[in-house]
Design a protein around this motif. Structure first.
Motif: not given
Length: 259
Positions: A82, A155, A175, A179, A183
């Motif tokens: 990402l 995301t 990531t 996060h 995610a």
């Protein structure tokens, strides 16, 4: 003319003041009202804090069994990296560089076969996706094992497009650790058999880590709404065969074996 007896109850001014202070009088009730308001406000504030944290707890708890270290993560055909921004000099930000380093390690360790980099290319002179691909090539990942998604604006959009546009059914999401729960949760909600690996190299950077975790609290609230409403991505478009073509090439290169 009859005069009032000073000893008669209720005629002494001090008696009047004492009566006003007794429980059940209007003055006592008035004194209790501010305290009740304070308790009510405190209760409402506490409830709001609890409600705000519930989605965050949900993302963490619901993905606990799907988050791994790079050494223990199950093999997946695709790594989904990402985006996290590009500096003015055209290089990936520190957060993004660490994600790409982690994805490259997964590739070299044969944990994934293809890397799908997803980012923002919505304006001229800002190409997050190509920056990510160039970084991976410089790290030694073959260019034909890298596929770019140029409309991964969030995301959720990255996860939905990976599934609906690129046909990704199983992936390792890469990531930062703060996060990762959100995610993985969003990708699994989008229909991907997703596991996650976090870059944890920035834990010593206290500000970045603390800010990242704090930011996830309101972000998790938005994520919960997204899962419920399931909005369409900004751009969906036609199917892209890049991931499937790269996987087919990888199968051919390994003599028919597909990890």
């Amino acid at each position: 003319m009859t005069t009032s007896d000073p000893a008669t109850p209720g005629t002494d001014p001090d008696d009047a003041h004492r009566a006003a202070d007794r429980p059940g009088t209007d003055r006592s009730k008035a004194d209790r009202r501010p305290r009740r308001r304070v308790r009510l406000v405190a209760a409402v504030a506490a409830a709001a804090v609890v409600l705000a944290f519930l989605p965050f707890v949900w993302t963490v708890a619901s993905t606990a069994g799907h988050r791994h270290t790079a050494d223990t993560v199950p093999d997946r055909p695709v790594a989904l990296v990402l985006g996290a921004g590009v500096r003015q000099d055209g290089q990936p930000t520190l957060l993004l560089a660490r994600r790409l380093d982690t994805a490259a390690d997964l590739y070299f360790d044969d944990r994934v076969s293809v890397i799908l980099v997803t980012g923002d290319n919505s304006v001229e002179h800002y190409n997050e996706t190509d920056t990510m691909a160039d970084y991976l090539v410089a790290a030694g990942v073959p260019a034909d094992r890298i596929v770019g998604d140029y409309a991964g604006f969030s995301t959720w959009e990255s996860c939905v497009r990976a599934r609906e546009v690129f046909g990704v059914e199983a992936a390792t999401v890469v990531t930062q650790d703060f996060h990762l729960p959100r995610a993985v949760r969003l990708c699994r909600s989008a229909g991907i058999d997703a596991v996650g690996v976090a870059d944890s190299s920035l834990r010593e950077r206290t500000f970045a880590t603390v800010y990242g975790w704090l930011r996830e609290v309101p972000a998790a609230v938005a994520a919960a709404g997204t899962v419920l409403l399931r909005p369409d991505p900004t751009f969906l478009g036609d199917d892209e065969t890049g991931v499937q073509d790269a996987l087919a090439d990888d199968t051919a290169d390994t003599g028919g074996r597909q990890d």
